[in-house]
Write a protein that holds these residues in place. Sequence first.
Motif, mmCIF file in Angstrom:
data_model
loop_
_atom_site.group_PDB
_atom_site.id
_atom_site.type_symbol
_atom_site.label_atom_id
_atom_site.label_comp_id
_atom_site.label_asym_id
_atom_site.label_seq_id
_atom_site.Cartn_x
_atom_site.Cartn_y
_atom_site.Cartn_z
ATOM 1 N N HIS A 98 36.324 39.563 23.749
ATOM 2 C CA HIS A 98 36.798 41.093 23.414
ATOM 3 C C HIS A 98 35.298 42.160 23.934
ATOM 4 O O HIS A 98 34.921 43.110 24.496
ATOM 5 N N HIS A 99 34.435 41.256 22.887
ATOM 6 C CA HIS A 99 32.727 41.552 23.227
ATOM 7 C C HIS A 99 32.722 41.534 24.764
ATOM 8 O O HIS A 99 31.674 42.548 25.241
ATOM 9 N N LEU A 124 44.422 38.966 19.039
ATOM 10 C CA LEU A 124 43.414 39.749 19.322
ATOM 11 C C LEU A 124 44.027 39.526 20.518
ATOM 12 O O LEU A 124 43.288 40.431 21.551
ATOM 13 N N SER A 125 44.566 39.329 21.487
ATOM 14 C CA SER A 125 44.773 38.973 23.124
ATOM 15 C C SER A 125 45.981 40.350 22.915
ATOM 16 O O SER A 125 45.331 41.333 24.415
ATOM 17 N N ILE A 126 46.617 40.852 22.341
ATOM 18 C CA ILE A 126 46.995 41.871 21.976
ATOM 19 C C ILE A 126 46.550 43.071 21.766
ATOM 20 O O ILE A 126 46.387 44.066 22.834
ATOM 21 N N ILE A 127 45.423 42.911 21.421
ATOM 22 C CA ILE A 127 44.778 44.301 21.142
ATOM 23 C C ILE A 127 43.400 44.401 22.376
ATOM 24 O O ILE A 127 43.259 45.047 22.821
ATOM 25 N N LEU A 128 43.629 43.280 23.040
ATOM 26 C CA LEU A 128 42.213 43.234 24.219
ATOM 27 C C LEU A 128 43.180 44.428 25.681
ATOM 28 O O LEU A 128 42.789 44.001 26.947
ATOM 29 N N ARG A 166 43.783 41.720 32.092
ATOM 30 C CA ARG A 166 44.164 40.142 33.177
ATOM 31 C C ARG A 166 43.698 39.115 32.103
ATOM 32 O O ARG A 166 44.369 38.182 32.107
ATOM 33 N N VAL A 167 42.302 39.371 31.404
ATOM 34 C CA VAL A 167 42.219 38.398 30.938
ATOM 35 C C VAL A 167 42.774 38.492 29.251
ATOM 36 O O VAL A 167 43.462 37.273 28.791
#
Length: 293
Positions: free
Chosen positions: A155-156, A88-92, A194-195
Amino acid sequence: MNEDTSKIVNINRTVIITVFMNIFLLIIKVVAGLMVNSTALIADGLHSGSDVITSLGVIIGVKMAQKPRDEKHHYGHEKIETMVTFLLSIILIYVGAKIGYGTIIAIIQKRQVHFTCFALFIAFASIVIKEIQYQIAFRVGTKEQSPALIADAWHHRSDAFSSVASFIGILGAKYKIYILDSLAGLAVSIIVIRVGIKIFMDCFQQLIDISICTDEMDNVKKVIISKTDTKNISDMRTRRHGTKVFVDISICVDPDINVQEGHEIAREVENIIKEEIENVKDVIVHVNPFCYK
Ligand SMILES: [Zn+2]
Ligand SMILES: [Zn+2]
């Protein structure tokens, strides 16, 4: 209902609510996009559709992570949640980079946003719905200590931010301040990346078995020495495993006590560790004879 089952129920309920909100956004954006012939709006709608997939990934990941130990995985499956959060962090980061790229291209091509009340309304509705998704997912994610749900919440919010950028851009177009659109786009891109990097780094630390903080370790050691017949602690190791913690500790006890007494002390040490440190999954206590000299 035990703790783990209620965790899954709460997380699933939250994810399903956000999924329905995204399906709603998908429909209104695509229908609106077709009506006003806006490819940007249709693309945005399809993005909300793709968010459903990542959210479902959270449900599957959390569920798999709760599986008890089995023949092949003696330490349990908690790291699956870490892996899901990692993805999920990579997608972000990708989403953030894409927003930045889109903005830069728009600047180069000197593209101008057109003002319509309708587009402004859709952007506003999107901000509200996305922020609500963030709030509920973040709260439940924090309460249930689910990094995957917290990452999904971010992500939202990144989607809410990009709608804020659209809103500012469209409003700027009304007053012919076209630069606002680019500035907002770039700011959002930086915030989201950054997030994403922050979550990525946290996951990376977990995947390489980061320990609990030193203060927490020192505190537990003090309690063990003061409350049990432990003479000395020769070694203590901790490692995070998904949302849980494993602890290995070597204690020194009076060499003249018998095995039963040594075992009692080890039990006490184990109980103190489970009381003092949050989310301890297992403790291994090794007992050494203390050397008085
Ligand atoms: Zn999204
Ligand atoms: Zn397994």
